[in-house]
Design a protein around this motif. Structure first.
Motif, mmCIF file in Angstrom:
data_model
loop_
_atom_site.group_PDB
_atom_site.id
_atom_site.type_symbol
_atom_site.label_atom_id
_atom_site.label_comp_id
_atom_site.label_asym_id
_atom_site.label_seq_id
_atom_site.Cartn_x
_atom_site.Cartn_y
_atom_site.Cartn_z
ATOM 1 N N GLY A 111 -28.104 35.051 -3.036
ATOM 2 C CA GLY A 111 -28.490 34.349 -4.250
ATOM 3 C C GLY A 111 -27.516 33.256 -4.609
ATOM 4 O O GLY A 111 -27.904 32.207 -5.104
ATOM 5 N N VAL A 112 -26.237 33.485 -4.378
ATOM 6 C CA VAL A 112 -25.273 32.424 -4.641
ATOM 7 C C VAL A 112 -25.206 31.469 -3.454
ATOM 8 O O VAL A 112 -25.182 30.264 -3.611
ATOM 9 C CB VAL A 112 -23.851 32.979 -4.882
ATOM 10 N N PHE B 14 -21.219 41.786 -9.917
ATOM 11 C CA PHE B 14 -21.125 40.336 -9.804
ATOM 12 C C PHE B 14 -22.506 39.687 -9.869
ATOM 13 O O PHE B 14 -22.686 38.633 -10.473
ATOM 14 C CB PHE B 14 -20.441 39.959 -8.495
ATOM 15 N N ARG C 277 -27.835 31.908 -14.482
ATOM 16 C CA ARG C 277 -29.146 31.261 -14.310
ATOM 17 C C ARG C 277 -29.979 31.369 -15.571
ATOM 18 O O ARG C 277 -30.679 30.440 -15.948
ATOM 19 C CB ARG C 277 -29.912 31.935 -13.167
ATOM 20 N N ARG D 253 -11.605 37.342 -9.056
ATOM 21 C CA ARG D 253 -11.626 38.659 -9.699
ATOM 22 C C ARG D 253 -10.665 39.634 -9.046
ATOM 23 O O ARG D 253 -10.099 40.497 -9.700
ATOM 24 C CB ARG D 253 -13.034 39.244 -9.619
ATOM 25 N N LEU E 217 -19.000 30.006 -9.289
ATOM 26 C CA LEU E 217 -19.246 31.442 -9.276
ATOM 27 C C LEU E 217 -18.587 32.094 -8.066
ATOM 28 O O LEU E 217 -18.071 33.203 -8.146
ATOM 29 C CB LEU E 217 -20.751 31.722 -9.283
ATOM 30 N N LEU E 218 -18.614 31.383 -6.965
ATOM 31 C CA LEU E 218 -17.935 31.856 -5.765
ATOM 32 C C LEU E 218 -16.440 32.031 -6.030
ATOM 33 O O LEU E 218 -15.839 33.039 -5.670
ATOM 34 C CB LEU E 218 -18.152 30.807 -4.674
ATOM 35 N N ARG F 107 -22.866 26.436 -10.837
ATOM 36 C CA ARG F 107 -23.725 27.582 -10.527
ATOM 37 C C ARG F 107 -23.570 28.070 -9.095
ATOM 38 O O ARG F 107 -24.190 29.045 -8.709
ATOM 39 C CB ARG F 107 -25.184 27.231 -10.811
ATOM 40 N N ILE G 290 -15.027 32.505 -8.879
ATOM 41 C CA ILE G 290 -14.867 33.647 -9.765
ATOM 42 C C ILE G 290 -14.898 34.945 -8.971
ATOM 43 O O ILE G 290 -14.070 35.837 -9.163
ATOM 44 C CB ILE G 290 -15.996 33.663 -10.834
ATOM 45 N N TYR G 291 -15.855 35.032 -8.067
ATOM 46 C CA TYR G 291 -16.016 36.254 -7.279
ATOM 47 C C TYR G 291 -14.720 36.634 -6.563
ATOM 48 O O TYR G 291 -14.295 37.782 -6.585
ATOM 49 C CB TYR G 291 -17.143 36.063 -6.261
ATOM 50 N N GLY H 43 -26.311 42.031 -0.067
ATOM 51 C CA GLY H 43 -24.877 41.750 -0.196
ATOM 52 C C GLY H 43 -24.575 41.070 -1.523
ATOM 53 O O GLY H 43 -25.479 40.589 -2.212
ATOM 54 N N ASP H 44 -23.300 41.018 -1.847
ATOM 55 C CA ASP H 44 -22.886 40.439 -3.125
ATOM 56 C C ASP H 44 -23.234 38.956 -3.243
ATOM 57 O O ASP H 44 -23.555 38.464 -4.318
ATOM 58 C CB ASP H 44 -21.369 40.596 -3.291
ATOM 59 N N LEU H 45 -23.110 38.255 -2.148
ATOM 60 C CA LEU H 45 -23.223 36.804 -2.225
ATOM 61 C C LEU H 45 -24.650 36.281 -2.065
ATOM 62 O O LEU H 45 -24.888 35.082 -2.091
ATOM 63 C CB LEU H 45 -22.312 36.150 -1.189
#
Lengths: 189, 189
Positions: free
Chosen positions: A52-53, B163, B171, A126, A119-120, A115, A122-123, A48-50
């Motif tokens: 790692g975040v 993304f 990172r 967008r 970023l969340l 970080r 931003i996601y 999924g996109d998220l």
DNA sequence: AGAGCCATGTAAGAGGTTACATGATTAG
DNA sequence: CTAATCATGTAACCTCTTACATGGCTCT
């Protein structure tokens, strides 16, 4: 209900985060498309996109949904398909929508949040177009710049041989490079 | 006893941290001077050296001391002065000393640990002389460098409009600047 | 028929935070 | 005499993680 209103007031007062990043992320995912728990889980799963975040365990996800519903930020409707166990499809309430919007506009306070939380933001921003992203990045640049100034002021007061100086210096360098990265990103937008 | 030995074996196997940063910090503080809880607390208090690096509540401190004693890494001796409530003075056991030494030699694995765990290691390693510090910093530079290479390899496989690419890029830039800071610090040693 | 996906939850335990409880000594 | 400091701990609570429990559906 009244709890949710209290939350909104708090937000107007000091602009502090009242939810966990995971909870904001759920609000963000629900902004345009209502969904049930299992669907949301995919956004946090390995492809999924998220990923790692924001790692989010399944148990935490369902817990968060219940908590958000308790606070009146999302509302669930049971849906049945054939004989399958019923699923609860959640959508944002007006309060939830307001809270999400105010969170998205606000830059993060701490460097380490850049970080993750940033970023969340931003996601999700967008999806509101480039102008919204630019304005968020600009706000973050200002916030980081101010933070950096404070650090530099503190560093000036400390004996360079002191361990504390090393700590401040480490933070200063981290703040500078974060700022560089933000500006570079902004430039490309 | 046997618990403590198991801990040591684990360490030899995979070199992972088996204690929390706070617990290692306590071992570090006890390395040269035995102390009781209240004394240790001062190191974490507003004007102590470790403020800012590692906030530690009083309840957590006493909890950590008990846990370390259970694992046989420190040993406490009751001391009385007049009619005051007795205080327990702790010192490292041989196992504790070994565990501390192996932790101090090992660079941190994750980038975010550089600003906490790594600085902590530096703080204690300083007492072992400049050569020890240099060797720790060198090890950390290598570790960060390897991490950076992995990130760059991953970034190469991803669509730049995705993304996830932005996340990896963030990172990467953090890793680069950490590396720069480490090298600059090393240069000055 | 069995593997894997759909879909939701509970239970248990670890760890950490806040607050409270205790009681003697020392400084002003 | 009062406030701060010395010195240690417990209790309640929250959150997070891991693991387990449930049961139907789909595809091969």
């Amino acid at each position: 209900m009244s709890t949710a209103r209290a939350v909104i007031y708090e937000l107007d007062d000091d602009g502090a985060d009242v939810l966990t990043p995971a909870q904001y992320a759920i609000l963000g995912l629900l902004e345009h498309t209502p969904a049930h728990g299992y669907q949301l889980q995919r956004s946090f799963a390995p492809d999924g996109d998220l990923t790692g975040v924001l790692p989010l365990e399944q148990a935490s996800l369902y817990g968060a949904l219940k908590e958000l519903a308790n606070q009146g930020l999302i509302q669930g409707v049971e849906a049945r398909e054939g004989l399958r166990p019923p699923k609860t499809v959640y959508q944002l309430t007006p309060d939830g929508r307001r809270l999400l919007a105010s969170w998205l506009k606000r830059p993060v306070e701490r460097l380490r949040q850049v970080r993750l939380d940033f970023l969340l933001k931003i996601y999700f921003t967008r999806k509101h177009g480039r102008r919204a992203v630019r304005s968020l990045v600009d706000a973050q640049v200002s916030a980081c710049h101010e933070y950096l100034s404070q650090l530099e002021a503190r560093a000036a007061e400390i004996d360079p041989d002191d361990f504390v100086y090393l700590v401040i210096e480490s933070r200063t360098s981290a703040a500078r490079s974060t700022l560089d990265w933000l500006r570079e990103y902004r430039r490309r937008l």
